[in-house]
Design a protein around this motif. Sequence first.
Motif, PDB file in Angstrom:
ATOM      1  N   ALA A  70      10.254 -57.756  96.534  1.00 17.21           N
ATOM      2  CA  ALA A  70      11.623 -56.494  96.317  1.00 17.21           C
ATOM      3  C   ALA A  70      10.974 -55.460  95.785  1.00 17.21           C
ATOM      4  N   ILE A  71      11.311 -54.831  95.925  1.00 14.35           N
ATOM      5  CA  ILE A  71      11.222 -53.239  96.462  1.00 14.35           C
ATOM      6  C   ILE A  71      11.371 -52.498  94.724  1.00 14.35           C
ATOM      7  N   SER A  72       9.642 -52.530  94.402  1.00 10.34           N
ATOM      8  CA  SER A  72      10.075 -51.480  93.053  1.00 10.34           C
ATOM      9  C   SER A  72      10.440 -50.467  92.401  1.00 10.34           C
ATOM     10  N   LYS A  73      11.244 -50.416  91.591  1.00  9.58           N
ATOM     11  CA  LYS A  73      11.589 -49.335  91.459  1.00  9.58           C
ATOM     12  C   LYS A  73      11.771 -49.036  89.712  1.00  9.58           C
ATOM     13  N   LYS A  74      12.152 -47.760  89.893  1.00  6.68           N
ATOM     14  CA  LYS A  74      11.101 -47.444  88.745  1.00  6.68           C
ATOM     15  C   LYS A  74      12.579 -46.026  88.151  1.00  6.68           C
ATOM     16  N   ALA A  75      12.557 -46.255  86.592  1.00  2.00           N
ATOM     17  CA  ALA A  75      14.056 -45.013  86.138  1.00  2.00           C
ATOM     18  C   ALA A  75      13.399 -43.790  86.099  1.00  2.00           C
ATOM     19  N   ALA A  76      14.497 -42.971  86.608  1.00  2.88           N
ATOM     20  CA  ALA A  76      14.272 -42.031  86.920  1.00  2.88           C
ATOM     21  C   ALA A  76      13.940 -41.383  85.165  1.00  2.88           C
ATOM     22  N   PRO A  77      13.169 -40.342  84.850  1.00  3.60           N
ATOM     23  CA  PRO A  77      13.086 -40.186  83.237  1.00  3.60           C
ATOM     24  C   PRO A  77      14.076 -39.173  82.642  1.00  3.60           C
ATOM     25  N   LEU A  78      14.725 -39.522  81.090  1.00  2.39           N
ATOM     26  CA  LEU A  78      15.456 -38.258  81.012  1.00  2.39           C
ATOM     27  C   LEU A  78      15.014 -36.974  80.943  1.00  2.39           C
ATOM     28  N   VAL A  79      15.269 -35.607  81.359  1.00  2.00           N
ATOM     29  CA  VAL A  79      14.827 -34.911  81.209  1.00  2.00           C
ATOM     30  C   VAL A  79      15.475 -33.656  80.193  1.00  2.00           C
ATOM     31  N   GLN A  80      15.182 -33.687  78.715  1.00  2.00           N
ATOM     32  CA  GLN A  80      16.231 -32.090  78.353  1.00  2.00           C
ATOM     33  C   GLN A  80      15.304 -30.530  78.261  1.00  2.00           C
ATOM     34  N   ARG A  81      16.345 -30.176  78.743  1.00  2.00           N
ATOM     35  CA  ARG A  81      16.402 -28.757  79.809  1.00  2.00           C
ATOM     36  C   ARG A  81      16.951 -27.738  78.469  1.00  2.00           C
ATOM     37  N   GLU A  82      15.357 -26.527  78.838  1.00  2.00           N
ATOM     38  CA  GLU A  82      15.766 -25.428  77.383  1.00  2.00           C
ATOM     39  C   GLU A  82      15.889 -24.760  78.120  1.00  2.00           C
ATOM     40  N   TRP A  83      16.899 -23.452  77.612  1.00  2.00           N
ATOM     41  CA  TRP A  83      17.391 -21.944  78.381  1.00  2.00           C
ATOM     42  C   TRP A  83      15.652 -21.138  77.199  1.00  2.00           C
ATOM     43  N   LEU A 212      13.847 -24.191  94.839  1.00  2.00           N
ATOM     44  CA  LEU A 212      14.466 -25.304  94.915  1.00  2.00           C
ATOM     45  C   LEU A 212      15.602 -25.739  94.959  1.00  2.00           C
ATOM     46  N   GLY A 213      15.827 -27.229  95.220  1.00  2.00           N
ATOM     47  CA  GLY A 213      16.606 -27.924  95.720  1.00  2.00           C
ATOM     48  C   GLY A 213      17.193 -28.134  94.024  1.00  2.00           C
ATOM     49  N   GLU A 214      18.784 -28.125  94.260  1.00  2.00           N
ATOM     50  CA  GLU A 214      19.308 -28.567  93.429  1.00  2.00           C
ATOM     51  C   GLU A 214      19.400 -30.217  92.280  1.00  2.00           C
ATOM     52  N   GLY A 215      19.158 -31.030  93.805  1.00  2.00           N
ATOM     53  CA  GLY A 215      18.511 -32.395  92.524  1.00  2.00           C
ATOM     54  C   GLY A 215      16.757 -32.922  92.230  1.00  2.00           C
ATOM     55  N   THR A 216      16.219 -31.404  92.620  1.00  2.00           N
ATOM     56  CA  THR A 216      14.911 -31.399  92.438  1.00  2.00           C
ATOM     57  C   THR A 216      14.870 -30.487  90.888  1.00  2.00           C
ATOM     58  N   TYR A 217      16.015 -30.445  90.193  1.00  2.00           N
ATOM     59  CA  TYR A 217      14.957 -29.583  89.518  1.00  2.00           C
ATOM     60  C   TYR A 217      14.544 -30.226  88.061  1.00  2.00           C
ATOM     61  N   ASP A 218      15.156 -31.438  87.558  1.00  2.00           N
ATOM     62  CA  ASP A 218      14.066 -31.951  86.597  1.00  2.00           C
ATOM     63  C   ASP A 218      12.856 -32.284  86.520  1.00  2.00           C
ATOM     64  N   ALA A 219      12.871 -33.166  88.313  1.00  2.00           N
ATOM     65  CA  ALA A 219      11.837 -33.037  89.001  1.00  2.00           C
ATOM     66  C   ALA A 219      10.103 -32.316  88.738  1.00  2.00           C
ATOM     67  N   TRP A 220      10.487 -31.138  88.980  1.00  2.00           N
ATOM     68  CA  TRP A 220      10.113 -29.968  89.664  1.00  2.00           C
ATOM     69  C   TRP A 220       9.265 -29.597  88.177  1.00  2.00           C
ATOM     70  N   LEU A 221      10.218 -29.626  86.874  1.00  2.00           N
ATOM     71  CA  LEU A 221      10.065 -29.592  85.928  1.00  2.00           C
ATOM     72  C   LEU A 221       8.527 -30.750  84.749  1.00  2.00           C
ATOM     73  N   THR A 222       8.747 -31.180  85.644  1.00  2.00           N
ATOM     74  CA  THR A 222       8.313 -32.879  84.616  1.00  2.00           C
ATOM     75  C   THR A 222       6.677 -32.850  86.044  1.00  2.00           C
ATOM     76  N   THR A 223       6.806 -33.455  86.497  1.00  2.00           N
ATOM     77  CA  THR A 223       6.094 -33.890  87.563  1.00  2.00           C
ATOM     78  C   THR A 223       4.491 -33.518  87.003  1.00  2.00           C
ATOM     79  N   ARG A 224       3.957 -34.503  87.609  1.00  2.00           N
ATOM     80  CA  ARG A 224       2.644 -34.106  87.438  1.00  2.00           C
ATOM     81  C   ARG A 224       1.843 -32.830  88.384  1.00  2.00           C
ATOM     82  N   GLN A 225       0.918 -31.840  87.607  1.00  2.00           N
ATOM     83  CA  GLN A 225       0.255 -31.302  88.866  1.00  2.00           C
ATOM     84  C   GLN A 225      -0.243 -31.230  90.039  1.00  2.00           C
TER      85      GLN A 225
END
Length: 258
Positions: A70-83, A212-225
């Motif tokens: 089976a393909i291993s899957k991981k839930a996308a993290p929930l990200v809280q954005r702040e202005w 940035l691509g619109e669907g990548t905002y949360d990943a960009w903010l929280t991905t590993r360096q």
Amino acid sequence: MTTQYENLAMLDAWNEFFKVSPVELPAERQMRARRVSGFIRGTVLPSAATTDLAVPAVEAASDGTTEVPAISKKAAPLVQREWVPAQWGFIPPQAKSAQDAKLRSTKLLVALNETVSTAQAFRDAWLAGQRCIIPMQAFYVDDVRTGKAIPTRIARVDGQPMGAAGVWSSWKDPETGEALLSYAILTINANSHALMRRYGPQGAERRMPAILGEGTYDAWLTTRQEKAREFMRAYPANWLLANPVENKKDKKPKGLFD
């Protein structure tokens, strides 16, 4: 180099496109060095940081006779954005006084994707994961192909806002103890970009904001360096529109030269 960009005109647009809610519109519509607007940063909610979807290691094939991985899957993290309100013009940790911070920040409007992890001004912020998104309606560059610098507005063809990648800093004034937040726009090489290669000083490297691509905002903010640079790619030329900015002094009064 991008030395001017345009803020969103409507307060609702921040929430609609970036899921943040500034208390009020930034005072500056046309952003230049050391003017105050702000950036978006994000944090992963603890409850979602390590959540895995329940997927068995193997599962039966459709005929019920063979087991396949089976393909291993991981839930996308929930990200809280702040202005976060802040000035455009990065204040590096090396700034020794308010005057020094002012002089340095005026020259640090952008950070180069290729050197942000090693440049003295930006290295600490980058390694600390202090990445952000800068909302903008458009950015400006000079068209010098005619020998005269003509300001040119670059925006999306569909008129929607853009989110540029950025890096932010929190610097404390040693005299007052006041913390000052600032940011710089990350740029990428545009020598081969079908649109942006036309703009900039003759003989110099062409650069453009890392949009940035619109669907990548949360990943960009929280991905590993070590993964962050994968998000900074050239925005498609056919999604952008360039328009020269009309200068009032260049206008001819109607009827006088007909």
